[in-house]
Design a protein around this motif. Structure first.
Motif, PDB file in Angstrom:
ATOM      1  N   VAL A 179       4.397  -8.957  -7.280  1.00  0.00           N
ATOM      2  CA  VAL A 179       3.053  -8.398  -7.377  1.00  0.00           C
ATOM      3  C   VAL A 179       2.929  -7.569  -8.655  1.00  0.00           C
ATOM      4  N   LEU A 180       1.750  -7.618  -9.283  1.00  0.00           N
ATOM      5  CA  LEU A 180       1.403  -6.747 -10.403  1.00  0.00           C
ATOM      6  C   LEU A 180       0.314  -5.792  -9.927  1.00  0.00           C
ATOM      7  N   GLU A 210      -2.310  -7.781  -7.573  1.00  0.00           N
ATOM      8  CA  GLU A 210      -2.429  -9.235  -7.588  1.00  0.00           C
ATOM      9  C   GLU A 210      -1.052  -9.826  -7.312  1.00  0.00           C
ATOM     10  N   VAL A 211      -0.986 -10.678  -6.307  1.00  0.00           N
ATOM     11  CA  VAL A 211       0.263 -11.371  -6.008  1.00  0.00           C
ATOM     12  C   VAL A 211       0.430 -12.475  -7.044  1.00  0.00           C
ATOM     13  N   THR A 212       1.536 -12.435  -7.763  1.00  0.00           N
ATOM     14  CA  THR A 212       1.785 -13.447  -8.806  1.00  0.00           C
ATOM     15  C   THR A 212       2.680 -14.574  -8.298  1.00  0.00           C
ATOM     16  N   ALA A 214      -1.666   3.838 -14.954  1.00  0.00           N
ATOM     17  CA  ALA A 214      -0.333   3.266 -14.758  1.00  0.00           C
ATOM     18  C   ALA A 214      -0.441   1.794 -14.379  1.00  0.00           C
ATOM     19  N   THR A 215       0.631   1.076 -14.673  1.00  0.00           N
ATOM     20  CA  THR A 215       0.767  -0.303 -14.209  1.00  0.00           C
ATOM     21  C   THR A 215       2.083  -0.391 -13.451  1.00  0.00           C
ATOM     22  N   GLY A 216       2.196  -1.403 -12.636  1.00  0.00           N
ATOM     23  CA  GLY A 216       3.424  -1.576 -11.883  1.00  0.00           C
ATOM     24  C   GLY A 216       3.717  -3.039 -11.632  1.00  0.00           C
ATOM     25  N   ALA A 217       4.952  -3.304 -11.336  1.00  0.00           N
ATOM     26  CA  ALA A 217       5.400  -4.626 -10.925  1.00  0.00           C
ATOM     27  C   ALA A 217       6.364  -4.411  -9.766  1.00  0.00           C
ATOM     28  N   ALA A 218       6.231  -5.232  -8.747  1.00  0.00           N
ATOM     29  CA  ALA A 218       7.075  -5.066  -7.566  1.00  0.00           C
ATOM     30  C   ALA A 218       7.543  -6.412  -7.051  1.00  0.00           C
TER      31      ALA A 218
END
Length: 159
Positions: free
Chosen positions: A134-135, A123-125, A147-151
């Motif tokens: 993005v999350l 999801e683009v935040t 897993a989770t990620g943030a970019a």
């Protein structure tokens, strides 16, 4: 009224082909497009021996997890750009893919990557002029959160 290029079957077909066949690393990992929904695209991955990190435990390699999350984040940004800043044609829109690069990627490994198939969502935040955030999540076929990620991605201007 903005056109809905992200709904164009030609755009979706070509984007799927790029991800599944033309990006060598995505092809090597076996990534498949599950959904090109602009608010939550999804890529899938089927377990195979080459993707194991801990072969004794049968766990997906952490680098594979990071790569799938990074890839789905890029797809999410491309779709959000197509939704909010549509170009005049499908090919111009797809060229946006080559104008972005990951500048920060954080992965939280929550559970061992065990399973037969995995689905990554994004999801683009924030979609700024120069940076997008993005999350991402990765779940196995049991819907367990692996897993989770943030970019953060740099959006390069066309010269």
């Amino acid at each position: 009224m903005k056109n809905k290029i992200f709904d164009d079957p030609e755009f979706q077909k070509l984007l799927t082909q790029i991800i599944e066949e033309q990006i060598p690393f995505c092809r090597l990992l076996g990534m498949k497009v599950h959904s090109l929904e602009p608010d939550s695209p999804a890529l899938t991955l089927t377990m195979k021996p080459e993707l194991l990190g801990n072969f004794a435990q049968g766990m997906l390699h952490g680098g594979v997890i990071a790569s799938v999350l990074d890839s789905v984040a890029g797809v999410a940004i491309l779709l959000k750009l197509a939704q909010q800043q549509p170009k005049e044609d499908v090919f111009s829109q797809l060229r946006e893919f080559g104008l972005m690069s990951t500048i920060d990627l954080r992965i939280d490994y929550l559970k061992p990557g065990k399973g037969q198939s995995f689905t990554a969502n994004a999801e683009v935040t924030r979609l700024g002029k120069r940076v997008a955030n993005v999350l991402m999540t990765l779940r196995n076929e049991q819907n367990e959160l692996v897993a989770t990620g943030a970019a953060a991605f740099m959006l390069h201007e066309r010269n």
